[in-house]
Structure formats: structure tokens, C-alpha cells
Scaffold this active site. Structure first.
Site, PDB file in Angstrom:
ATOM      1  N   ASP A 156       0.818  -1.207   0.000  1.00 12.86           N
ATOM      2  CA  ASP A 156       0.000   0.000   0.000  1.00 12.86           C
ATOM      3  C   ASP A 156       0.858   1.266   0.000  1.00 12.86           C
ATOM      4  OD1 ASP A 156      -1.933   1.893   0.238  1.00 12.86           O
ATOM      5  OD2 ASP A 156      -2.726   1.197   2.151  1.00 12.86           O
ATOM      6  N   ASP A 361      -1.943   5.927  -6.220  1.00 11.07           N
ATOM      7  CA  ASP A 361      -2.196   5.117  -5.031  1.00 11.07           C
ATOM      8  C   ASP A 361      -2.385   3.653  -5.434  1.00 11.07           C
ATOM      9  OD1 ASP A 361      -2.823   4.362  -2.425  1.00 11.07           O
ATOM     10  OD2 ASP A 361      -4.947   4.854  -2.655  1.00 11.07           O
TER      11      ASP A 361
END
Ligand SMILES: *[C@@H]1O[C@H](CO)[C@@H](O)[C@H](O)[C@H]1NC(C)=O
Ligand SMILES: *[C@@H]1O[C@H](CO)[C@@H](O)[C@H](O)[C@H]1NC(C)=O
Ligand SMILES: *[C@@H]1O[C@H](CO)[C@@H](O)[C@H](O)[C@H]1NC(C)=O
Length: 483
Positions: A156, A361
């Protein structure tokens, strides 16, 4: 408008774009007639409808170019995942994935607006301000401890902090596929003291002030969806590959955890924060990493630390500047400057992306665009897809087609223009997102407010080599990094 005509610009695309087009056309087996048809085809992907539906058999990428400090990356719910058995019955539906994706986006947006308030008031961070939801789509396997335990962790770029579930699960642990790591069986685990520099950095990385138990630093992190992890802040040896071992990596040893982690053992933080994996290994790997997120749930990609002497990915790359933003210094900001559909640049005023700003992201699924960018994209796409019957919206996706009566579909190519004017074409999987054959949707969504940040999500990043040269302040993109 936007009639697909061969123009001289489409032929003089940067060479790698042409190569990409060539590869696509040969792979999908175009049966081309005259030159006109060829020119028309070059602005379209012709793809089997089945290609958008989940695959059920693991067929790992044949072009595994991993070398160096590299981990294999798979889709969390795909058949190549170690979590596949675990998730067979528990895998969320597409609607559920999109619902959670919106939670994540909401938490990123509120983090950005909160931080501006926080800065002006310079208060301490409130205990319940959650971090972005860490349920993203991709996992990598990493070895932890000596001897090592192999763990499937969510990767992440929106997270600062790495943690895994730890024995004894003093509070409780949620079910995970791998055995739960036990620090008392590892010769290299150490507790971090409360007075250490690293312990003091936790407040920012987790948004919760650390606590102290018998001089051991104790962390807690809450995600926006009521998922959380709490435990001791330790350091340990991590293993990427037999000769790529990193000692003294600081991480959370979570003895009380709950949430929607889909059987993953925890999470790897890849943000710019000082406690992220990238920052902690910067003396060895130069604050540089890259990944390729595989397109189909059946294949695999990579996550690689360092640039392997200059060319770790093997593909030719184009670079755009990485920007920083004081409101969220750990996120990866960059400039989206435009979008092309079928070779035509959409008319979107410069101010639209400038007002919102953009981040890349790995944990957001669907790319979010400012309303004034999404609307023209949708209009141009619908225009080019007129021959297909539309159907009801799928959660946040409002442009859906019933392709159940088609075996192949011809979709307009979409590419993104980034700062320094580079053009990055999306793979077919980055354009359509399928619920099932009767609900295949344009894989983009509009933000609610013009001021909300644009987010370049993981569906659009699929098969691209994405290089984060954090030290050099630039972000690189290459086509065909994995399949
Ligand atoms: C770490 O600290 C906790 C709390 O003091 C303790 O229970 C645990 O045994 C310690 N672990 C090691 C390996 O020292
Ligand atoms: C990396 O290597 C590939 C082939 O080995 C080459 O085509 C490419 O241009 C190289 N990229 C860079 C950034 O040097
Ligand atoms: C799948 O197809 C059916 C119709 O056959 C439809 O009702 C359903 O909503 C579709 N979408 C998803 C995400 O399952």
C-alpha cells in the site's frame, strides 16, 4: 466528434507507444483488411469479453523479469494468491469491493482536508482519526524473522506503517492463511524502547500516540472502516530473496487485530513516511522502488526495492515529476494534465487538475477524476461505444454495457498525459471493469467536489511498470511490465 481518423500524430507516437499498439494488435489477433481499417483499429482495443471476467486458473506471467530485491505481487482474490483457498468463500463481491473503495477514497479526501485544519491549529492528533483503509487489492510475500515465516501482506503506497499479526494474539487475531508470526521463535526480534527515535515517529505514521508498557513501545492504528491493529513495536530481519535480507526493520507486531484484510497477514507501508519500507531501506536501496500490478487476477507482477544498477524493470520508461504536498507529505502527488480517448485529447481546462491535485495510489481500485474531467471522458467514451447496449450502473461506475451477447468488444483506447507531457496508454483492463458479462463498465468515477484530489488507482496501473524514484523526485511509467 472524436471520429477515429488516422492522423500523422498517431503514427509518430513515442516509439514505445507504437510498440505497445503493435503488441496489442498481434496478441488479440486482429484480422485487418485495408489500411483504413488498420488506422481505425489503432485507436481501439479489440478484446475478448471473457478477458474482463475473473480467471479461475493460476497461469503466472511468463515474462517474470524479477531480479534483485524483488517480491512477487499477486491479486489478493486471484487464483495465484496464497489466500485463494481462504477467500474462495469469503471473497467480496464486485459491488462490495467498489463500496469499500469509496470508503478508502473518502478517508483519503478527509485526511487531506483534516490536515489543513490540523496544521492551522497545531493540535495533537486525535486518537480516533483513522488512516486510509488498508484493504487494497494486491499482496506480496515477504519473509519475516530468523528462521523466516513467509507472510502475505497487502502492499500500500498510501500507508506509512508496516504491521503483521503476532503471537500470542493477546487481544485477538482475525483468521489469516499463513501461520501467525511468533516473535519468541525468532532469534532476530527485538522490542523497541519507548525512548527510541523510531517510537517517537509513530504518532505521525499511525495518527495515534504510542503508549509504553514496561519500557516497550506499543502502537495502535485505526483504519477508517473500523479495522485496526495494536501491539508491540518491534524490529526484525526481513527477507526479500535469498541474498536480499534487511536487518532491523521496524514494524508493528500486532497482538490485537481485526478488520477486512481478506486473510492477509498484515500490510506493507510504501509511502514517503520515515517508517515506510522504502524510507527504512533507503540507505541500501536509495529511496527507490518499482512495481508491476498484474492485469488479470490470474497472473503475477513484482515489487522491487532499488533500481538494480539503473535498469531493474527492463522496459523503457518515461518520467514525470513527483510533487510534494504539505497537507499529506507521505502521499505521492504528481500532475495529471490530460486524457486522450481514441487518440483525441479531451478538452479539459488546465485549471481542473491543478485545482484538485493528483496522487497515485496502489490501494485505490478505481481512478477518481475531478467532475469536470470525468464528464468529458464519459461523453467521449459513450460516443465511441454507441454500438453496444448500455445497462444499469454498477455501484460508483455509471457507464456500463451489457456485453453478454458479444464474444469480442472493440473499446476506444485511453491514455493519460502526465506532467512534463508524457503519454501513458492504459491496458484494456484499465478501461473496463466487469461485474459480469452483462455489466461491464467504464473503470473511472468522478469525485463529488472539484476540490477533491484526483487518484490514479490500481485498475489503471495494471501491467505498467511504475517506478517511484523518491530520491530523484520522479515517477516513471513503462508499458508491458507484466501481463
Ligand atoms: C516485548 O515486550 C513485551 C512487553 O514488555 C513482552 O511481553 C515481550 O515478551 C517482549 N518480547 C521480547 C522478545 O522481548
Ligand atoms: C532497460 O533495458 C531495456 C532492455 O533490456 C531497454 O530497452 C531499455 O531502454 C532500458 N531502460 C533504461 C531506462 O535504461
Ligand atoms: C450480473 O448479471 C445479472 C444479470 O444476469 C445482474 O442482475 C447482476 O446485477 C450483474 N452484476 C453483478 C455485479 O453481479
Amino acid at each position: 466528434m472524436a471520429t477515429p481518423i488516422a492522423s500523422s500524430t498517431s503514427i509518430s507516437f513515442l516509439s514505445y507507444v507504437s510498440l505497445f499498439l503493435l503488441l496489442c494488435s498481434s496478441k488479440n489477433g486482429y484480422a485487418l483488411g485495408g489500411g483504413e481499417k488498420k488506422a481505425l483499429q489503432s485507436h481501439f482495443h479489440t478484446v475478448q469479453v471473457n478477458y474482463f471476467l475473473s480467471a479461475f486458473v493460476c497461469s503466472p506471467s511468463t515474462k517474470d523479469k524479477r531480479k534483485g530485491a524483488s517480491l512477487k505481487v499477486v491479486h489478493k482474490y486471484g487464483p495465484c494468491s496464497h489466500l485463494h483457498e481462504h477467500n474462495k468463500e469469503n471473497a467480496p463481491t464486485v459491488t462490495e469491493i467498489l463500496r469499500r473503495d469509496q470508503y478508502r477514497v473518502n478517508s483519503i479526501q478527509s485526511q487531506l482536508s483534516q490536515n489543513s485544519l490540523k496544521e492551522s491549529k497545531a493540535t495533537t492528533i486525535s486518537a480516533n482519526s483513522g488512516k486510509s483503509i488498508g484493504t487494497g487489492n494486491y499482496i506480496a510475500r515477504i519473509g519475516l524473522g530468523t528462521p523466516k515465516t513467509d507472510l502475505s501482506l497487502i502492499i500500500d503506497t498510501g500507508s506509512d506503517f508496516t504491521w503483521t499479526q503476532c503471537q500470542p494474539c493477546f487481544g485477538s487475531c482475525y483468521p489469516q492463511q499463513d501461520p501467525i508470526y511468533n516473535p519468541s521463535l525468532s532469534s532476530t526480534y527485538t522490542n523497541t524502547t519507548c525512548s527510541s527515535h523510531q517510537c517517537s515517529q509513530l504518532s505521525y505514521a499511525t495518527s495515534v500516540a504510542p503508549r509504553c508498557f514496561t519500557n516497550t513501545c506499543f502502537y495502535g492504528i485505526n483504519y477508517g472502516d473500523s479495522s485496526f491493529s495494536q501491539g508491540f513495536f518491534g524490529s526484525e530481519t526481513i527477507t526479500f530473496a535469498p541474498f536480499y535480507v534487511i536487518p532491523n526493520f521496524f514494524f508493528g507486531c500486532g497482538e490485537y487485530n481485526d478488520g477486512l484484510f481478506g486473510g492477509a497477514a498484515g500490510l506493507i507501508g510504501l509511502s514517503r513516511n520515515s517508517l515506510s519500507l522504502v524510507s527504512q531501506t533507503s540507505s541500501k536501496y536509495g529511496n527507490y522502488f518499482s512495481y508491476c500490478l498484474p492485469s488479470k487476477t490470474s497472473s503475477s507482477g513484482h515489487l522491487t526495492l532499488g533500481n538494480g544498477g539503473g535498469n531493474s524493470t527492463g522496459s523503457s520508461l518515461q518520467f514525470t515529476p513527483l510533487l510534494s504536498n504539505s497537507k499529506a507529505s507521505s502521499l505521492y502527488f504528481f500532475d495529471i494534465i490530460g486524457i486522450k480517448v481514441s487518440g483525441q485529447t479531451l478538452s479539459i481546462p488546465q485549471s481542473v487538475f491543478k485545482t484538485a491535485g493528483s496522487i497515485i495510489d496502489s490501494g485505490t481500485v478505481i481512478t477518481r477524476l475531478p467532475p469536470a474531467a470525468y464528464t468529458p471522458l464519459r461523453t467521449a467514451f459513450r460516443q465511441q461505444m454507441k454500438q453496444y447496449p448500455m445497462t444499469q450502473a454498477l455501484s460508483i461506475l455509471d457507464t456500463c454495457y451489457d456485453l453478454s451477447k458479444y464474444s469480442t468488444v472493440s473499446i476506444p483506447k485511453i491514455s493519460f498525459l502526465f506532467g512534463d507531457n508524457i503519454e501513458v496508454p492504459l491496458a484494456a483492463n484499465g478501461i473496463l471493469y466487469a461485474g459480469n458479462a452483462s455489466q461491464v463498465c467504464l473503470a473511472f468515477a468522478g469525485n463529488t467536489a472539484a476540490s477533491d484530489v484526483a487518484i490514479f488507482g490500481n485498475v489503471q496501473q495494471q501491467t505498467l511498470d511504475v517506478v517511484y524514484d523518491v530520491a530523484g523526485g520522479k515517477l516513471g511509467f513503462g508499458s508491458g511490465g507484466c501481463s
